[in-house]
Scaffold this active site. Structure first.
Site, mmCIF file in Angstrom:
data_model
loop_
_atom_site.group_PDB
_atom_site.id
_atom_site.type_symbol
_atom_site.label_atom_id
_atom_site.label_comp_id
_atom_site.label_asym_id
_atom_site.label_seq_id
_atom_site.Cartn_x
_atom_site.Cartn_y
_atom_site.Cartn_z
ATOM 1 N N SER A 100 42.460 -21.200 16.531
ATOM 2 C CA SER A 100 43.188 -21.792 15.380
ATOM 3 C C SER A 100 43.048 -23.256 15.682
ATOM 4 O O SER A 100 42.150 -23.840 15.721
ATOM 5 C CB SER A 100 44.857 -21.294 15.267
ATOM 6 O OG SER A 100 45.470 -21.803 14.257
ATOM 7 N N ASP A 220 42.851 -12.879 7.189
ATOM 8 C CA ASP A 220 43.299 -13.983 7.739
ATOM 9 C C ASP A 220 44.127 -14.611 6.533
ATOM 10 O O ASP A 220 43.283 -15.590 5.676
ATOM 11 C CB ASP A 220 42.571 -15.178 8.768
ATOM 12 C CG ASP A 220 43.355 -16.029 9.361
ATOM 13 O OD1 ASP A 220 44.524 -16.426 9.018
ATOM 14 O OD2 ASP A 220 42.542 -16.391 10.063
ATOM 15 N N HIS A 249 44.999 -13.213 11.623
ATOM 16 C CA HIS A 249 44.833 -14.554 12.512
ATOM 17 C C HIS A 249 44.624 -14.416 13.966
ATOM 18 O O HIS A 249 44.016 -15.414 14.453
ATOM 19 C CB HIS A 249 46.019 -15.348 12.196
ATOM 20 C CG HIS A 249 45.813 -16.689 12.548
ATOM 21 N ND1 HIS A 249 44.907 -17.603 11.911
ATOM 22 C CD2 HIS A 249 46.507 -17.594 13.340
ATOM 23 C CE1 HIS A 249 44.910 -18.823 12.474
ATOM 24 N NE2 HIS A 249 45.867 -18.958 13.351
#
Length: 273
Positions: A100, A220, A249
């Site tokens: 991320s 996601d 995610h």
């Protein structure tokens, strides 16, 4: 051997999980409240075994690593601190795995240190030009410390809600409470500016010379595949994308065995092949 220790980088402490020996791999966590290097990567590090020298820091403002005095959090700080950490450890060449926010840092680091970074794995990554702030990421950054906020955040991160167990919620709630004061100034509203701050320019992405593996979940909602990973295919010179179906995610948690196999196979490849 797994060790937790503190390394001084540019006069400021950085808390680090280290394990194994062999080729070095820097592992960078994401930006959710309560995230730490060990929390994000300990299970992956354990499963990969002792054949890699894994370095998983708490980035500035997370876990036990403070934001340096007079500094603000942000892509430049996290990138410079990551590079400084590997310099302080005396590691000249290394792969970078980032989740991320950590994916954006990994790509920025590869652009800044082309002679040092051998491979990049950007998982559920941020950083793509033009990527908007999703409603889910806005909610994750806003999650209040405590069990209710932890459960809501974890439910947004994963596709399979059976993974949102009471023990996972309790552990994340405790981590969120412990880091609440440091996290509060990192992503205050309005939050679209923090996505912009983590966005990499086309010029920066073009400077990435290492081979890049993008790993993403088809479901996601925090960093959606269409706006987060797919645009990067047009900007990176040596790139491949692996998509997990029925995955949100956090592929490392949602598909742990396949993720580790994918990771180890890619990291074993010679640079540029």
């Amino acid at each position: 051997m797994t060790a937790l220790r503190t390394v001084t980088v540019d006069g400021s402490p950085v808390h680090v999980l280290e394990s194994g020996t062999g080729p070095a791999v820097l592992m960078l966590h994401g930006s959710g409240p309560g995230t730490t290097g060990s929390g994000a990567w300990a299970a992956t590090a354990q499963a990969l075994g002792a054949s890699w020298h894994l370095v998983a820091p708490d980035q500035a403002g997370f876990g036990r690593t403070p934001v340096p005095v007079g500094a603000k959090g942000g892509l430049r700080l996290w990138t410079e601190q990551a590079a400084g950490l590997m310099d302080a450890l005396g590691i000249e060449h290394y792969a970078v795995v980032g989740h991320s926010m950590g994916g954006a840092v990994a790509l920025a680091l590869a652009a800044a240190r082309p002679q040092q970074v051998t491979h990049v794995v950007a998982v559920s990554t941020m950083g793509a030009p033009g990527a908007p702030l999703s409603a889910e990421l806005d909610a994750v950054w806003a999650a209040p410390a405590g069990p209710i906020g932890a459960r809501d955040m974890l439910s947004r991160l994963v596709f399979d809600q059976a993974l949102v167990t009471d023990s996972a919620v309790d552990a994340r709630a405790a981590a969120m409470r412990a880091g609440a004061a440091a996290f509060a100034p990192l992503f205050p509203p309005p939050r679209a500016r923090w996505v912009d701050e983590l966005t990499l320019s086309a010029r920066t992405l073009a400077a990435v010379r290492a081979p890049v593996l993008l790993v993403h979940g088809a479901e996601d909602r925090v960093t959606p595949l269409a706006t987060a990973a797919q645009p990067l295919l047009a900007h990176l010179a040596d790139v491949r994308l692996h998509v997990f179906g029925r995955c949100g995610h956090v592929p490392a948690i949602e598909h742990p065995h396949e993720f580790r196999h994918l990771l180890s196979c890619f990291l074993r490849q010679d640079r540029g092949h």
